[in-house]
Design an enzyme around this catalytic site. Sequence first.
Site, mmCIF file in Angstrom:
data_model
loop_
_atom_site.group_PDB
_atom_site.id
_atom_site.type_symbol
_atom_site.label_atom_id
_atom_site.label_comp_id
_atom_site.label_asym_id
_atom_site.label_seq_id
_atom_site.Cartn_x
_atom_site.Cartn_y
_atom_site.Cartn_z
ATOM 1 N N ILE A 103 1.765 58.370 -12.365
ATOM 2 C CA ILE A 103 2.080 59.117 -13.500
ATOM 3 C C ILE A 103 3.050 60.143 -12.448
ATOM 4 C CG2 ILE A 103 0.121 60.686 -13.438
ATOM 5 C CD1 ILE A 103 0.694 60.798 -16.424
ATOM 6 N N SER A 104 4.170 60.695 -13.214
ATOM 7 C CA SER A 104 4.861 61.632 -12.604
ATOM 8 C C SER A 104 5.548 61.551 -11.279
ATOM 9 C CB SER A 104 4.159 62.954 -12.582
ATOM 10 O OG SER A 104 5.139 64.379 -12.386
ATOM 11 N N ASN A 105 5.232 62.289 -10.231
ATOM 12 C CA ASN A 105 5.376 62.014 -8.933
ATOM 13 C C ASN A 105 4.994 60.606 -8.605
ATOM 14 O OD1 ASN A 105 7.209 64.194 -8.687
ATOM 15 N ND2 ASN A 105 5.998 65.244 -7.414
#
Length: 582
Positions: free
Chosen positions: A242-244
């Site tokens: 998730i995200s980075n």
Amino acid sequence: MHELDIGTVRTTEHRGHDDLLSAGLGLTGLAGVPVPFVNPLDPTAAELRRRAIQTSWKGIADLGPLGGYGSVYGAVPDVPGREYQMFAHLPGAHAPHRVLLQLPDAFDLHKRCLVVTASSGSRGIYGAIAVAGAWGLPRGCAVAYTDKGTGAGYFDYADDSGVALDGRRAKRGEAELEFEPPPEPSTAGIAVKQMHSGDNPEADWGRDVIQAAQFGLAMLDRAYPGEAPFTAQNTKIIATGISNGGGAVLQAAGLDHDGFFAGVVALEPNVYAAAGGRVLFDYATEAAIWLPCALADTRFDDTPFARGANRLPPPAWLLRCASLREQGKLRGNTLAEQSAHAHQYLQQQGWSGQAMATAASTTAFDLWRVIAAGYASAYLRRGPTDMPCGFHYAPTSAGLLPGVTDPAARAAWWADASGIPPGNGVGLFGGASVSPDPTLVGEDCLRALWTGDRPAAQMLHASVAATAAKLPRTDLPLWVVHGADDGLLPTVFTSEPYVAWLRKEGRRPLYWKVPHAQHFDAFLPLPGFGERHLPLLPYGYAALDRLWTHLYEQAPWPDSVPVPAGQPRGAQALTRQALGLD
């Protein structure tokens, strides 16, 4: 793929009141107050691990009473098992990345499954446990993690100490450290691995993920020698993040041309497709300068975090409009005219009104400047004493000025810190002037590293170009899930150009642009926020469930999947109906 060298491995058992998924806290304990240390100045490795897991859960999931975690979606069952942990080294890198395998006692030898993930944001090794661990461990999968060259293994020059493999503080020379920068005077402040390693960690995220998976396979060999070898041919490797961390698994997918990964699910990924889109450093430096003024526009009067208790924009945002007008970047002599012009400017740059509204939280928390300052240092391979634009990290005093390290805060950094200061007794200083708008000079300097053509800007552009994702193999099942209201990593700059590029090149990615979901599920318990939005995690779990049925139950991989028609949660508790997943 380059084979991973196995070094010193720390193996620990986690059963009884100390399991893999919640360290024995369960859902109630994860959502509760920070786990105390018996001796705050010298916490044990077990105490640090327990609090690191709790902090990581709280940083990703909405565990609030209205959020529905554990009742509407997700669960935190007791999962006994073992952990294997090591510092892994990429060829040519100065600093290691930490890798971890969580192996449940109920590992399914008949459906061999290894989930591999990377931490979200700049978090430490448990930073994706609420995503990969929560989904994979209860179904009998082993889960391999990498901190992808980030994490809170801060080095404090005041006492020349860093973080050892067990999470405890150790002096230079006493143990192998998560991050050990070159010697500097005791006044050099705080060094952070992601920003000061001398590497470009983001360019290596994909290789980090692959090494974590290789470590996971090697530890499975060690745990089950009679069933070895565990390989990508007999063990399905599912990458998710998730995200980075989502960006990291997409980078890894672009390095896999031999069928190493069985499938990939990326949630709200920080992904850069060279064929289109914008990189985070570009729009973060833009947002740091322009969003404070744009958010002063009256259209954001009812937006959470955009107004103070007096129903007015923060004074600093009003001063930003005046500063931009003085620089000749804005027209208009009134706040209404100036803020409307700033809003129009950002729209022309691709920002949607909803992304700007949700980004009020990021702007209020000063995250744009924080991200840009740290990432600039990483891209330019700077050390703690020569960060770009005059920034530096140092301990904070009671008055939020540079001071002396709090020993208790330092002892807990590995468990508590997010990996990117400020926070937990570490401040971001410099890049400021003595003026009514003190941070603008630093933000203008950071922006010039993107828009300028001096040697530093050229080096930064080269480092950013090295982070571009490559094309995954043609037959890889790949699913991108992103919140339509994401104000930190807007879809128009990230997922949408990436998915469009894949489709143009003959790939068949699935894509959910989830209505009413934004970037930070952990913000949903905050006043006014959860009522307007939905959590993204349940949609990620649903995508992983669909991938599981494809891999293990021979369900066909679809060409498309309708986006769930969810509705904002409102003031009541979240319901399954609101998610639109049934």
